[in-house]
Scaffold this motif. Structure first.
Motif, mmCIF file in Angstrom:
data_model
loop_
_atom_site.group_PDB
_atom_site.id
_atom_site.type_symbol
_atom_site.label_atom_id
_atom_site.label_comp_id
_atom_site.label_asym_id
_atom_site.label_seq_id
_atom_site.Cartn_x
_atom_site.Cartn_y
_atom_site.Cartn_z
ATOM 1 N N ASP A 49 -3.081 -36.384 123.667
ATOM 2 C CA ASP A 49 -4.496 -36.137 123.437
ATOM 3 C C ASP A 49 -4.950 -36.755 122.128
ATOM 4 O O ASP A 49 -6.128 -37.106 121.968
ATOM 5 N N ARG A 50 -4.039 -36.868 121.193
ATOM 6 C CA ARG A 50 -4.349 -37.388 119.874
ATOM 7 C C ARG A 50 -3.760 -38.769 119.620
ATOM 8 O O ARG A 50 -4.276 -39.507 118.765
ATOM 9 N N SER A 87 -3.465 -44.021 126.792
ATOM 10 C CA SER A 87 -4.120 -43.059 125.921
ATOM 11 C C SER A 87 -5.352 -42.527 126.630
ATOM 12 O O SER A 87 -5.876 -43.156 127.555
ATOM 13 N N ASN A 88 -5.796 -41.371 126.194
ATOM 14 C CA ASN A 88 -7.002 -40.799 126.775
ATOM 15 C C ASN A 88 -8.224 -41.651 126.475
ATOM 16 O O ASN A 88 -9.141 -41.750 127.307
ATOM 17 N N ARG A 89 -8.254 -42.267 125.303
ATOM 18 C CA ARG A 89 -9.408 -43.047 124.902
ATOM 19 C C ARG A 89 -9.442 -44.405 125.577
ATOM 20 O O ARG A 89 -10.496 -44.851 126.041
ATOM 21 N N HIS A 90 -8.303 -45.081 125.611
ATOM 22 C CA HIS A 90 -8.265 -46.472 126.058
ATOM 23 C C HIS A 90 -7.817 -46.648 127.496
ATOM 24 O O HIS A 90 -7.907 -47.760 128.031
ATOM 25 N N SER A 136 2.630 -43.334 133.009
ATOM 26 C CA SER A 136 1.994 -42.052 133.247
ATOM 27 C C SER A 136 2.434 -41.070 132.179
ATOM 28 O O SER A 136 3.327 -41.361 131.383
ATOM 29 N N ARG A 137 1.809 -39.903 132.172
ATOM 30 C CA ARG A 137 2.168 -38.864 131.217
ATOM 31 C C ARG A 137 2.097 -37.504 131.894
ATOM 32 O O ARG A 137 1.413 -37.338 132.912
ATOM 33 N N ASP A 138 2.788 -36.534 131.323
ATOM 34 C CA ASP A 138 2.768 -35.208 131.906
ATOM 35 C C ASP A 138 1.511 -34.472 131.471
ATOM 36 O O ASP A 138 0.742 -34.929 130.630
ATOM 37 N N ALA A 139 1.311 -33.288 132.047
ATOM 38 C CA ALA A 139 0.082 -32.544 131.803
ATOM 39 C C ALA A 139 -0.059 -32.124 130.349
ATOM 40 O O ALA A 139 -1.174 -32.085 129.819
#
Length: 116
Positions: free
Chosen positions: A30-31, A52-55, A70-73
């Motif tokens: 998230d960061r 990333s969440n932003r990009h 991918s990433r986990d929750a």
């Protein structure tokens, strides 16, 4: 206190698949954007894929259509699914920050060897 631990590498035949994991502590995606990099003997380290969440996501040309990031929750683990592996994919694979001001300290990485 931030740690990154890569795992999942191994020896596979051409055309095979591997799923790499990078377990992080002391941060969340998230960061922090997170990416996969690789380095083969005699070559410079190169970016493979980032998320990333932003990009969103990024893939190097050689990874497009074959690799999926991918990433986990919880955002503390990032994965790299690698399909249709080629001998030229042989390298040590690392994870680190992406789209950030600085890198974290580089870890030991995980070895990927593609050979018949």
């Amino acid at each position: 206190q931030i740690r990154l631990a890569e795992s999942g590498g191994g020896l596979v035949q051409p055309g095979g698949s591997l799923r790499l994991s990078c377990a992080g502590s002391g941060f969340t995606l998230d960061r922090y954007g997170l990416g996969w990099f690789r380095q083969a003997p005699g070559k410079e380290r190169e970016g493979v894929s980032c998320i990333s969440n932003r990009h969103g996501t990024y893939y190097a040309d050689f990874a497009k259509g074959r690799f999926t990031i991918s990433r986990d929750a919880a955002g503390n683990t990032v994965f790299l699914q690698m399909n249709s592996l080629k001998p030229e994919d042989t390298a040590t694979y690392y994870c680190n920050t992406a789209w950030m001001r600085t890198y974290f300290d580089w870890g030991q990485g995980t070895q990927v060897t593609v050979s018949s």
